[in-house]
Design an enzyme around this catalytic site. Structure first.
Site, PDB file in Angstrom:
ATOM      1  N   GLU A  39       8.835 -17.900  -3.751  1.00 45.24           N
ATOM      2  CA  GLU A  39       8.843 -16.730  -3.539  1.00 45.24           C
ATOM      3  C   GLU A  39      10.683 -16.058  -4.086  1.00 45.24           C
ATOM      4  OE1 GLU A  39       5.280 -14.460  -1.965  1.00 45.24           O
ATOM      5  OE2 GLU A  39       4.100 -16.680  -2.004  1.00 45.24           O
ATOM      6  N   ILE A  97       1.473  -2.954  -8.021  1.00 46.22           N
ATOM      7  CA  ILE A  97       1.250  -4.057  -8.365  1.00 46.22           C
ATOM      8  C   ILE A  97       1.135  -4.504  -9.814  1.00 46.22           C
ATOM      9  CG2 ILE A  97      -1.014  -5.599  -7.926  1.00 46.22           C
ATOM     10  CD1 ILE A  97      -0.273  -3.944  -5.193  1.00 46.22           C
ATOM     11  N   SER A 137       7.109  -3.221   3.221  1.00 47.99           N
ATOM     12  CA  SER A 137       7.610  -4.333   4.265  1.00 47.99           C
ATOM     13  C   SER A 137       7.178  -4.776   5.389  1.00 47.99           C
ATOM     14  CB  SER A 137       9.292  -3.649   4.604  1.00 47.99           C
ATOM     15  OG  SER A 137       9.675  -3.536   3.613  1.00 47.99           O
ATOM     16  N   LEU A 193      31.896  -2.163 -19.039  1.00 49.29           N
ATOM     17  CA  LEU A 193      33.554  -2.964 -20.282  1.00 49.29           C
ATOM     18  C   LEU A 193      32.506  -2.239 -21.544  1.00 49.29           C
ATOM     19  CD1 LEU A 193      34.144  -5.930 -18.626  1.00 49.29           C
ATOM     20  CD2 LEU A 193      35.565  -4.688 -19.871  1.00 49.29           C
ATOM     21  N   ALA A 207      -2.931 -11.292  12.978  1.00 43.64           N
ATOM     22  CA  ALA A 207      -4.392 -12.278  12.807  1.00 43.64           C
ATOM     23  C   ALA A 207      -4.995 -11.568  12.357  1.00 43.64           C
ATOM     24  CB  ALA A 207      -4.985 -12.638  14.156  1.00 43.64           C
ATOM     25  N   GLU A 225       0.993  -1.533   0.069  1.00 45.62           N
ATOM     26  CA  GLU A 225       0.038  -0.044   0.177  1.00 45.62           C
ATOM     27  C   GLU A 225       0.782   1.201  -0.140  1.00 45.62           C
ATOM     28  OE1 GLU A 225      -2.729  -0.119   3.044  1.00 45.62           O
ATOM     29  OE2 GLU A 225      -3.654  -2.225   2.421  1.00 45.62           O
ATOM     30  N   GLY A 258      10.370  -8.552  -0.756  1.00 43.25           N
ATOM     31  CA  GLY A 258      10.732  -8.567   0.720  1.00 43.25           C
ATOM     32  C   GLY A 258      12.574  -8.052   0.173  1.00 43.25           C
TER      33      GLY A 258
HETATM   34  C1  LIG Z   1       8.467  -3.326 -10.169  1.00 45.12           C
HETATM   35  C2  LIG Z   1       8.012  -3.568  -8.231  1.00 45.12           C
HETATM   36  C3  LIG Z   1       6.914  -4.663  -8.361  1.00 45.12           C
HETATM   37  C4  LIG Z   1       5.832  -4.965  -7.856  1.00 45.12           C
HETATM   38  N1  LIG Z   1       4.958  -5.795  -7.533  1.00 45.12           N
HETATM   39  C5  LIG Z   1       4.494  -5.644  -6.257  1.00 45.12           C
HETATM   40  C6  LIG Z   1       2.747  -6.799  -6.072  1.00 45.12           C
HETATM   41  O1  LIG Z   1       2.862  -6.980  -7.578  1.00 45.12           O
HETATM   42  N2  LIG Z   1       2.389  -7.141  -5.741  1.00 45.12           N
HETATM   43  C7  LIG Z   1       2.384  -6.214  -4.559  1.00 45.12           C
HETATM   44  O2  LIG Z   1       2.200  -5.924  -3.337  1.00 45.12           O
HETATM   45  N3  LIG Z   1       4.129  -4.950  -4.063  1.00 45.12           N
HETATM   46  C8  LIG Z   1       4.518  -5.145  -5.144  1.00 45.12           C
HETATM   47  N4  LIG Z   1       5.587  -4.344  -4.901  1.00 45.12           N
HETATM   48  C9  LIG Z   1       5.920  -3.674  -3.499  1.00 45.12           C
HETATM   49  C10 LIG Z   1       7.790  -4.317  -3.044  1.00 45.12           C
HETATM   50  O3  LIG Z   1       7.309  -5.723  -2.920  1.00 45.12           O
HETATM   51  C11 LIG Z   1       7.716  -2.950  -1.962  1.00 45.12           C
HETATM   52  O4  LIG Z   1       8.272  -2.259  -2.364  1.00 45.12           O
HETATM   53  C12 LIG Z   1       8.679  -3.489  -1.150  1.00 45.12           C
HETATM   54  O5  LIG Z   1       8.178  -4.457  -0.072  1.00 45.12           O
HETATM   55  C13 LIG Z   1       8.918  -2.417  -0.056  1.00 45.12           C
HETATM   56  O6  LIG Z   1       8.220  -1.761   0.292  1.00 45.12           O
HETATM   57  P1  LIG Z   1       8.107  -0.453   0.569  1.00 45.12           P
HETATM   58  O7  LIG Z   1       7.917   0.081  -1.094  1.00 45.12           O
HETATM   59  O8  LIG Z   1       7.376  -0.075   1.330  1.00 45.12           O
HETATM   60  O9  LIG Z   1       9.250   0.118   1.171  1.00 45.12           O
HETATM   61  P2  LIG Z   1       9.920  -0.144   2.465  1.00 45.12           P
HETATM   62  O10 LIG Z   1       9.254  -1.060   3.598  1.00 45.12           O
HETATM   63  O11 LIG Z   1       9.847   1.416   3.211  1.00 45.12           O
HETATM   64  O12 LIG Z   1      11.719   0.166   2.744  1.00 45.12           O
HETATM   65  C14 LIG Z   1      11.811   1.341   2.620  1.00 45.12           C
HETATM   66  C15 LIG Z   1      13.795   0.592   3.215  1.00 45.12           C
HETATM   67  O13 LIG Z   1      13.350   0.317   4.452  1.00 45.12           O
HETATM   68  C16 LIG Z   1      14.262  -0.504   4.595  1.00 45.12           C
HETATM   69  N5  LIG Z   1      13.105  -1.106   5.687  1.00 45.12           N
HETATM   70  C17 LIG Z   1      11.940  -1.812   6.052  1.00 45.12           C
HETATM   71  N6  LIG Z   1      11.977  -1.801   6.690  1.00 45.12           N
HETATM   72  C18 LIG Z   1      12.902  -2.703   7.776  1.00 45.12           C
HETATM   73  C19 LIG Z   1      13.791  -3.303   8.911  1.00 45.12           C
HETATM   74  N7  LIG Z   1      13.023  -4.401   9.112  1.00 45.12           N
HETATM   75  N8  LIG Z   1      14.907  -3.588   8.596  1.00 45.12           N
HETATM   76  C20 LIG Z   1      15.466  -2.551   8.115  1.00 45.12           C
HETATM   77  N9  LIG Z   1      15.432  -2.081   7.300  1.00 45.12           N
HETATM   78  C21 LIG Z   1      14.193  -1.755   6.304  1.00 45.12           C
HETATM   79  C22 LIG Z   1      14.090  -1.892   2.859  1.00 45.12           C
HETATM   80  O14 LIG Z   1      14.577  -2.368   2.892  1.00 45.12           O
HETATM   81  C23 LIG Z   1      13.839   0.216   2.539  1.00 45.12           C
HETATM   82  O15 LIG Z   1      15.235  -0.195   2.166  1.00 45.12           O
HETATM   83  C24 LIG Z   1       6.670  -4.118  -5.977  1.00 45.12           C
HETATM   84  C25 LIG Z   1       7.602  -2.850  -6.199  1.00 45.12           C
HETATM   85  C26 LIG Z   1       8.564  -3.014  -7.361  1.00 45.12           C
HETATM   86  C27 LIG Z   1       9.481  -2.046  -7.621  1.00 45.12           C
END
Ligand SMILES: Cc1cc2nc3c(=O)[nH]c(=O)nc-3n(C[C@H](O)[C@H](O)[C@H](O)COP(=O)(O)OP(=O)(O)OC[C@H]3O[C@@H](n4cnc5c(N)ncnc54)[C@H](O)[C@@H]3O)c2cc1C
Length: 390
Positions: free
Chosen positions: A255, A169, A144, A350, A192, A139, A377
């Protein structure tokens, strides 16, 4: 645009995973990418999604939901077939098709947790390409941290009423159905709270944004989804209410493996293009492949690629035995996606100035590869998972 597959360098360590049946399937997949996808990549990139009928063509050849049981339209084969599909996509240097998310993630949720009616309805359509599917977790406010999901599904009689939005998505723009991660409980219950709900794209109140303007993977459809009082029957619930988080965990190792497989094959393809380029390009009267820096750099990359390949194929053996740990899969995802980034960066260097030009495959690999360290992830989350097992 220069495109298309260069086979991986033949003198890499030999692999032992595949039978002649697998290799025959590989040939079919390779031809599909050569004929149907590679000539259209530029078009897909301009329109920011593949043509809708590409899904039906892939379905007709048995390239969708291949591992699903035969009674639901699949071929009932092992996950090496998925591995081959992903590898051939990467060797073709295509990042447009979102088949794997549909066949190897969404289909697994339905097959693992759906009831007979849901499986018969959706898996059969997904296998032919009649239905394109997505999984909507992320969202605008959370990625994460899945437990912070704010999209709600509130029961009203025999229907759920869904409100909220999802972002990034894959397959979102063309999807006919999305599995949507919703909060169904009260705030105190944490994980939950979460449930997985099947939402058909033609439900009133379900709308899609335009494909998002990404820095790479431009041909792959990625968009926002909006839910404004969307009513779906209670029967659209997948599995049990409140079990969403646990269901999402079940295939997590697989995954992560999917991304590791893309990255490994992508690195092999980028490396092969680089080796070829350095043999062809001349500077100071000789091929640039003769310079010691080039030879050492290529030797280093080849060594890293070989090491990762060996680890990945071993993980795949464990996956087939259903013994692959989440930590080992997380290690494969983070290490191999990092390795892919290094290979494309050094490979681009290169290529000199040509490496910065999008008509060269190495330039597209450079921008396309980057998302692998973020989705499924982030690599930081992978390290979290590994560290928890120490
Ligand atoms: C091309 C593309 C396709 C995607 N497809 C899908 C899809 O089909 N369905 C879907 O649901 N999502 C999808 N995503 C979303 C993707 O899974 C998320 O972008 C990803 O999980 C990271 O979440 P965020 O962008 O909110 O970053 P955030 O969670 O806000 O993270 C930002 C930064 O903080 C770091 N961080 C966060 N929590 C921690 C922690 N506990 N410890 C250390 N560092 C942390 C992260 O590693 C990152 O560097 C897609 C993303 C992209 C770019």
């Amino acid at each position: 645009m220069q495109s298309g597959a260069i086979r991986p360098i033949p003198n890499m360590l030999p692999r032992k995973l595949f039978t002649s049946d697998h290799e025959a399937f590989r040939e079919t997949v390779r031809k599909f990418y050569e004929k149907e996808v590679v000539p259209n990549i530029e078009k897909y990139e301009n329109q920011q999604h593949v043509d809708r009928d590409l899904w039906n063509k892939a379905g007709a050849l048995g390239l969708l939901c291949t591992t699903m049981p035969e009674q639901y339209g699949g071929s009932g084969v092992d996950r090496l077939y998925s591995m081959i599909l992903i590898e051939e996509q990467a060797y073709a240097m295509d990042s447009s098709t979102g088949f794997s998310l549909h066949s190897d993630i969404v289909a697994n949720y339905i097959n693992n947790f759906g009831n007979e009616e849901q499986k018969m309805h959706w898996l059969t359509k997904m296998a032919t390409g009649e239905a394109v599917t997505a999984i909507a977790m992320t969202e605008p406010g959370t990625g994460s941290d899945l437990q912070a999901v704010r999209t709600t599904a509130v029961l009203d009689g025999d229907e759920y009423v869904i409100n909220g939005s999802k972002i990034f998505i894959t397959n979102g723009y063309l999807c006919d159905m999305a599995i949507v991660v919703c909060k169904t409980g009260n705030n105190e219950k944490g994980s939950a709270n979460l449930s997985l709900i099947i939402v058909e794209a033609d439900r009133i109140g379900f709308s899609k944004g335009k494909p998002l303007n990404k820095i790479g993977m431009k041909g792959q459809d990625t968009c926002e989804l909006f839910f404004d009082n969307v009513r779906v029957p209670k029967a659209n619930l997948l599995g049990m209410e409140g079990m969403g988080f646990i269901m999402l965990m079940k295939e997590l190792a697989w995954e992560r493996m999917l991304v590791a497989i893309i990255c490994q094959a992508g690195a092999e393809a980028a490396f092969a293009h680089t080796v070829q380029y350095t043999k062809d390009r001349k500077a100071f009267g000789k091929s640039i492949s003769t310079f010691q820096n080039t030879r050492f750099k290529l030797a280093e990359l080849r060594t890293e690629i070989d090491f990762c390949r060996t680890y990945l194929d071993r993980c795949m053996e464990l996956q087939l035995e259903e013994n692959l740990g989440v930590d080992a899969a997380a290690a494969a995802k983070y290490k191999i996606s990092d390795m892919f980034s290094k290979v494309v960066d050094d490979g681009l260097q290169l290529h000199g100035g040509y490496g910065y030009m999008l008509e060269y495959p190495i330039a597209r690999a450079y921008i396309d590869n980057r998302a692998n360290r973020i989705y499924a992830g982030t690599n930081e989350i992978m390290k979290e998972l590994i560290s928890r097992t120490l």
